[in-house]
Design a protein around this motif. Structure first.
Motif, PDB file in Angstrom:
ATOM      1  N   GLY A   1       0.829  -1.203   0.000  1.00 13.60           N
ATOM      2  CA  GLY A   1       0.000   0.000   0.000  1.00 13.60           C
ATOM      3  C   GLY A   1       0.861   1.248   0.000  1.00 13.60           C
ATOM      4  N   ASP A   2       0.248   2.373   0.302  1.00 17.24           N
ATOM      5  CA  ASP A   2       0.962   3.657   0.312  1.00 17.24           C
ATOM      6  C   ASP A   2       1.745   3.801   1.616  1.00 17.24           C
ATOM      7  OD1 ASP A   2       1.847   6.212  -0.051  1.00 17.24           O
ATOM      8  OD2 ASP A   2      -0.096   7.160   0.298  1.00 17.24           O
ATOM      9  N   VAL A   3       2.774   2.986   1.754  1.00 16.00           N
ATOM     10  CA  VAL A   3       3.497   2.913   3.018  1.00 16.00           C
ATOM     11  C   VAL A   3       4.257   4.211   3.302  1.00 16.00           C
ATOM     12  CG1 VAL A   3       5.558   1.813   2.009  1.00 16.00           C
ATOM     13  CG2 VAL A   3       5.007   1.461   4.430  1.00 16.00           C
ATOM     14  N   THR A   4       4.770   4.873   2.257  1.00  7.49           N
ATOM     15  CA  THR A   4       5.485   6.132   2.470  1.00  7.49           C
ATOM     16  C   THR A   4       4.530   7.227   2.918  1.00  7.49           C
ATOM     17  OG1 THR A   4       7.148   5.560   0.807  1.00  7.49           O
ATOM     18  CG2 THR A   4       6.965   7.880   1.397  1.00  7.49           C
ATOM     19  N   GLY A   5       3.421   7.355   2.206  1.00  9.27           N
ATOM     20  CA  GLY A   5       2.455   8.390   2.552  1.00  9.27           C
ATOM     21  C   GLY A   5       1.885   8.230   3.942  1.00  9.27           C
ATOM     22  N   GLU A   6       1.541   6.994   4.318  1.00 12.24           N
ATOM     23  CA  GLU A   6       0.979   6.765   5.648  1.00 12.24           C
ATOM     24  C   GLU A   6       2.020   6.961   6.741  1.00 12.24           C
ATOM     25  OE1 GLU A   6      -2.357   6.229   6.310  1.00 12.24           O
ATOM     26  OE2 GLU A   6      -2.457   6.743   4.178  1.00 12.24           O
ATOM     27  N   SER A   7       3.253   6.576   6.471  1.00 12.79           N
ATOM     28  CA  SER A   7       4.318   6.766   7.467  1.00 12.79           C
ATOM     29  C   SER A   7       4.626   8.252   7.667  1.00 12.79           C
ATOM     30  CB  SER A   7       5.591   6.032   7.031  1.00 12.79           C
ATOM     31  OG  SER A   7       5.389   4.635   7.004  1.00 12.79           O
ATOM     32  N   ASN A   8       4.515   9.020   6.579  1.00 12.49           N
ATOM     33  CA  ASN A   8       4.789  10.460   6.687  1.00 12.49           C
ATOM     34  C   ASN A   8       3.864  11.150   7.680  1.00 12.49           C
ATOM     35  OD1 ASN A   8       6.767  10.245   4.791  1.00 12.49           O
ATOM     36  ND2 ASN A   8       5.597  11.161   3.128  1.00 12.49           N
ATOM     37  N   ARG A   9       2.697  10.573   7.889  1.00 11.95           N
ATOM     38  CA  ARG A   9       1.722  11.196   8.779  1.00 11.95           C
ATOM     39  C   ARG A   9       2.145  11.150  10.244  1.00 11.95           C
ATOM     40  NH1 ARG A   9      -3.072  11.766   5.826  1.00 11.95           N
ATOM     41  NH2 ARG A   9      -3.205  10.451   3.970  1.00 11.95           N
ATOM     42  N   ILE A  10       3.074  10.264  10.581  1.00 15.94           N
ATOM     43  CA  ILE A  10       3.424  10.095  11.999  1.00 15.94           C
ATOM     44  C   ILE A  10       4.910  10.327  12.266  1.00 15.94           C
ATOM     45  CG2 ILE A  10       1.494   8.547  12.502  1.00 15.94           C
ATOM     46  CD1 ILE A  10       3.393   6.190  12.217  1.00 15.94           C
ATOM     47  N   ARG A  11       5.585  11.010  11.341  1.00 15.69           N
ATOM     48  CA  ARG A  11       6.982  11.369  11.589  1.00 15.69           C
ATOM     49  C   ARG A  11       7.198  12.817  11.169  1.00 15.69           C
ATOM     50  NH1 ARG A  11       9.864   7.425   7.015  1.00 15.69           N
ATOM     51  NH2 ARG A  11       8.648   8.174   5.228  1.00 15.69           N
ATOM     52  N   ARG A  12       8.304  13.402  11.623  1.00 19.81           N
ATOM     53  CA  ARG A  12       8.582  14.799  11.369  1.00 19.81           C
ATOM     54  C   ARG A  12       8.783  15.051   9.877  1.00 19.81           C
ATOM     55  NH1 ARG A  12       6.549  16.993  15.698  1.00 19.81           N
ATOM     56  NH2 ARG A  12       7.557  16.334  17.627  1.00 19.81           N
ATOM     57  N   ALA A  13       8.252  16.156   9.412  1.00 17.83           N
ATOM     58  CA  ALA A  13       8.363  16.503   7.995  1.00 17.83           C
ATOM     59  C   ALA A  13       9.824  16.593   7.585  1.00 17.83           C
ATOM     60  CB  ALA A  13       7.661  17.831   7.725  1.00 17.83           C
ATOM     61  N   GLY A  14      10.153  15.905   6.515  1.00 19.69           N
ATOM     62  CA  GLY A  14      11.513  15.935   5.997  1.00 19.69           C
ATOM     63  C   GLY A  14      12.505  15.093   6.768  1.00 19.69           C
ATOM     64  N   LYS A  15      12.027  14.362   7.778  1.00 16.35           N
ATOM     65  CA  LYS A  15      12.926  13.540   8.591  1.00 16.35           C
ATOM     66  C   LYS A  15      12.289  12.175   8.815  1.00 16.35           C
ATOM     67  CE  LYS A  15      14.652  17.615  11.050  1.00 16.35           C
ATOM     68  NZ  LYS A  15      16.010  17.620  10.526  1.00 16.35           N
ATOM     69  N   GLN A  16      13.055  11.264   9.391  1.00 10.33           N
ATOM     70  CA  GLN A  16      12.510   9.942   9.718  1.00 10.33           C
ATOM     71  C   GLN A  16      12.213   9.813  11.212  1.00 10.33           C
ATOM     72  OE1 GLN A  16      15.484  10.074   7.460  1.00 10.33           O
ATOM     73  NE2 GLN A  16      13.745  10.362   6.097  1.00 10.33           N
ATOM     74  N   ILE A  17      12.312  10.920  11.945  1.00  6.25           N
ATOM     75  CA  ILE A  17      12.086  10.894  13.389  1.00  6.25           C
ATOM     76  C   ILE A  17      10.590  10.799  13.680  1.00  6.25           C
ATOM     77  CG2 ILE A  17      12.401  12.169  15.543  1.00  6.25           C
ATOM     78  CD1 ILE A  17      14.748  13.619  14.134  1.00  6.25           C
ATOM     79  N   LEU A  18      10.224   9.905  14.579  1.00  8.90           N
ATOM     80  CA  LEU A  18       8.828   9.768  14.962  1.00  8.90           C
ATOM     81  C   LEU A  18       8.331  11.033  15.659  1.00  8.90           C
ATOM     82  CD1 LEU A  18       8.963   6.110  16.269  1.00  8.90           C
ATOM     83  CD2 LEU A  18       7.470   6.914  14.428  1.00  8.90           C
ATOM     84  N   ALA A  19       7.054  11.351  15.445  1.00  5.71           N
ATOM     85  CA  ALA A  19       6.451  12.551  16.030  1.00  5.71           C
ATOM     86  C   ALA A  19       5.357  12.137  17.005  1.00  5.71           C
ATOM     87  CB  ALA A  19       5.879  13.448  14.932  1.00  5.71           C
ATOM     88  N   ALA A  20       5.466  12.605  18.232  1.00  7.62           N
ATOM     89  CA  ALA A  20       4.550  12.157  19.290  1.00  7.62           C
ATOM     90  C   ALA A  20       3.101  12.565  19.031  1.00  7.62           C
ATOM     91  CB  ALA A  20       5.015  12.718  20.641  1.00  7.62           C
ATOM     92  N   GLU A  21       2.881  13.832  18.660  1.00  8.25           N
ATOM     93  CA  GLU A  21       1.508  14.311  18.504  1.00  8.25           C
ATOM     94  C   GLU A  21       0.743  13.542  17.427  1.00  8.25           C
ATOM     95  OE1 GLU A  21       4.270  16.024  18.123  1.00  8.25           O
ATOM     96  OE2 GLU A  21       4.235  17.955  19.156  1.00  8.25           O
ATOM     97  N   PRO A  22       1.306  13.370  16.226  1.00  8.43           N
ATOM     98  CA  PRO A  22       0.593  12.596  15.206  1.00  8.43           C
ATOM     99  C   PRO A  22       0.404  11.125  15.580  1.00  8.43           C
ATOM    100  CG  PRO A  22       2.251  13.975  14.187  1.00  8.43           C
ATOM    101  CD  PRO A  22       2.504  14.017  15.659  1.00  8.43           C
ATOM    102  N   LEU A  23       1.368  10.545  16.269  1.00  5.38           N
ATOM    103  CA  LEU A  23       1.218   9.151  16.695  1.00  5.38           C
ATOM    104  C   LEU A  23      -0.042   8.992  17.535  1.00  5.38           C
ATOM    105  CD1 LEU A  23       4.865   8.092  17.645  1.00  5.38           C
ATOM    106  CD2 LEU A  23       3.402   6.904  16.015  1.00  5.38           C
ATOM    107  N   LEU A  24      -0.187   9.854  18.548  1.00  7.17           N
ATOM    108  CA  LEU A  24      -1.369   9.792  19.404  1.00  7.17           C
ATOM    109  C   LEU A  24      -2.626  10.238  18.655  1.00  7.17           C
ATOM    110  CD1 LEU A  24      -0.302  11.011  22.956  1.00  7.17           C
ATOM    111  CD2 LEU A  24      -1.485   8.893  22.371  1.00  7.17           C
TER     112      LEU A  24
END
Length: 480
Positions: A255-278
């Motif tokens: 599936g759209d694994v890149t697009g969906e992953s982008n929703r829960i990590r910092r823009a332009g980075k691979q670092i996870l983002a707490a607010e979107p995760l929750l």
């Protein structure tokens, strides 16, 4: 890849650390207006000025100079900085060789920084005499000399007045730099943290703590220096003491694994983002658990992500399929070939090298960071991945070994043992999918293989938060 968060407390360190500083400099209105007045006076009298910028170290003298150049590009050209290691008696030669051409519209600031004291009085007098002659012919030049020592300033002013009078250095060109208001300091820190993909919560700060620290400091430089020390203690030092691993989550899907992953990590980075995760999985058991923990800064999801330096990368279905086609494991090999795919070393190498997983381990920048599916995927690849994904519950370890083996064949610095580096038990219900050594850096890797239907940000978020909970409890960062 350096994961330490280093907050610069001087303009020089800011410039050395970040290639682009424009968005990090907030203009101070009073300071900007002062430079505009200097420019108007210089053009009005048809001669450049010697300006002394006064204030204690860290108030923002150098930053104010660059700020006016950045924020008033119609009135000021780029700042021209004279190297601090140029001897006083050789500065005029440097200016002759490096000063920009005369401009009838824009003023150029010649920055003479790092010259607080000198015992070369003859050299100083010679230089100021040269400067007087030079500025008489250059109304577009503001020669700015930042100073912290009042006695040194008085000595220089006396020489300047003796050499050039008020034309060279009017009284109003003794300007005390105000720097940003104290109320703006937390915002400046916030902008700097974002360059590392972090927020206050990610480093375990509550807003009232930041304000309290700001109230105790004399200058913004002091404030940023203190915050840098505290962040180092809270993140880097804690990681070192507790010997916390670097966590890397790898998600694969057709599936759209890149697009969906982008929703829960910092823009332009691979670092996870707490607010979107929750935000994407608030009602999951892990989401509810973290919502409660977020009430305490030391247990905040963002802070835990920082402590584990937790990142999220993707791996395409094609890379997974080719990894299994080239695997020695019969069941994986057979599943990958069911839709007609055959071993192809060239395609296998290209697909793994194009994956975020490979680029992350190799230290390469992930240039493309989009939402939406990239390129096209053949029906055969989709079917083959589906068969492999169905096996992931029972053959999870073998699939992960196949992916890592293909990556290893293309990446010299990647090291692991097929038997010793996969499904590592650590006790307390913690099993790590893989422990990889990439160019001397150790990553604890967790793989998540999703079908196209399962490939949603909510599903990925729930899985990641559940794993982070397990790691936080195991390493006793959060009490059970």
């Amino acid at each position: 890849m350096n994961d330490d968060i280093r907050i610069p407390d001087r303009f020089e360190s800011l410039q050395n650390q970040f290639s682009e500083v424009r968005q990090l400099i907030t203009p101070v209105d009073n300071d900007v207006r002062a430079f505009i007045r200097f420019r108007e006076r210089a053009f009005g009298k048809n001669g450049g000025l010697l300006c002394f910028l006064l204030g204690r170290s860290g108030v923002g003298k150098t930053t104010s100079i660059h700020s006016v150049s950045i924020n008033q590009p119609d009135l000021f050209g780029q700042v021209c900085s004279i190297p601090s290691d140029t001897e006083m008696r050789n500065v005029f030669r440097w200016i002759d060789l490096n000063a920009p051409a005369k401009d009838a519209e824009k003023a150029t600031i010649l920055l003479f920084d790092g010259r607080e004291v000198s015992d070369d009085e003859v050299g100083i007098r010679q230089f100021i005499s040269y400067l007087n002659q030079f500025l008489r012919k250059r109304p577009d030049i503001l020669f700015c000399w930042p100073l912290t020592d009042s006695e040194w300033h008085s000595k220089l002013r006396a020489i300047a007045e003796n050499v050039g009078g008020a034309n060279l250095c009017p009284k109003e060109c003794d300007y005390k730099v105000l720097g940003p208001d104290r109320s703006q300091w937390p915002s400046a820190l916030e902008h700097l943290l974002l360059q590392f993909g972090k927020t206050f919560e990610d480093v375990g700060f509550a807003n009232d703590l930041v304000l309290e620290i700001a109230s105790r400091q004399e200058t913004i430089g002091d404030f940023l220096g203190e915050m840098n020390f505290i962040i180092s203690e809270r993140v880097s030092r804690t990681r070192e003491i507790k010997r916390l691993p670097n966590l890397l989550f790898v998600v694969t899907s057709s599936g759209d694994v890149t697009g969906e992953s982008n929703r829960i990590r910092r823009a332009g980075k691979q670092i996870l983002a707490a607010e979107p995760l929750l935000g994407h999985s608030p009602r999951s058991e892990a989401g509810k658990w973290w919502t409660e923990r977020n009430k305490t800064p030391d247990h905040h999801l963002g802070y835990i992500i920082s402590l584990f330096n937790a990142s999220l990368v993707t791996c395409s279905a094609s890379a997974v399929v080719y990894s299994c086609v080239h695997s020695d494991e019969e069941q994986l090999n057979s599943a990958a070939k069911q839709a007609g795919l055959q071993p192809n070393p060239g395609n296998a190498n290209r697909t793994i090298q194009a994956s975020e997983f490979f680029k992350f381990l190799s230290g390469s920048e992930v240039l493309e960071f989009t939402t939406g599916r990239r390129g096209t995927m053949s029906e055969g690849t989709i079917q083959s991945y589906g068969k492999i994904q169905e096996l992931s519950a029972k053959k999870h370890k073998l699939i992960n070994q196949a992916i890592c083996s293909l990556a290893k064949s293309n990446l010299v610095g990647l090291q692991f043992g097929l038997n010793s580096s996969f499904e590592i038990p650590s006790g307390n219900d913690l099993f790590t999918d893989a422990v990889l050594n990439s160019n001397g850096k150790i990553y604890h890797v967790e793989f998540h293989h999703l079908s196209e239907k399962q490939c949603k940000a909510a599903s990925i978020a729930s899985y990641v938060m559940s794993k982070l909970k397990t790691y936080a409890l195991h390493h006793q960062i959060i009490p059970r």
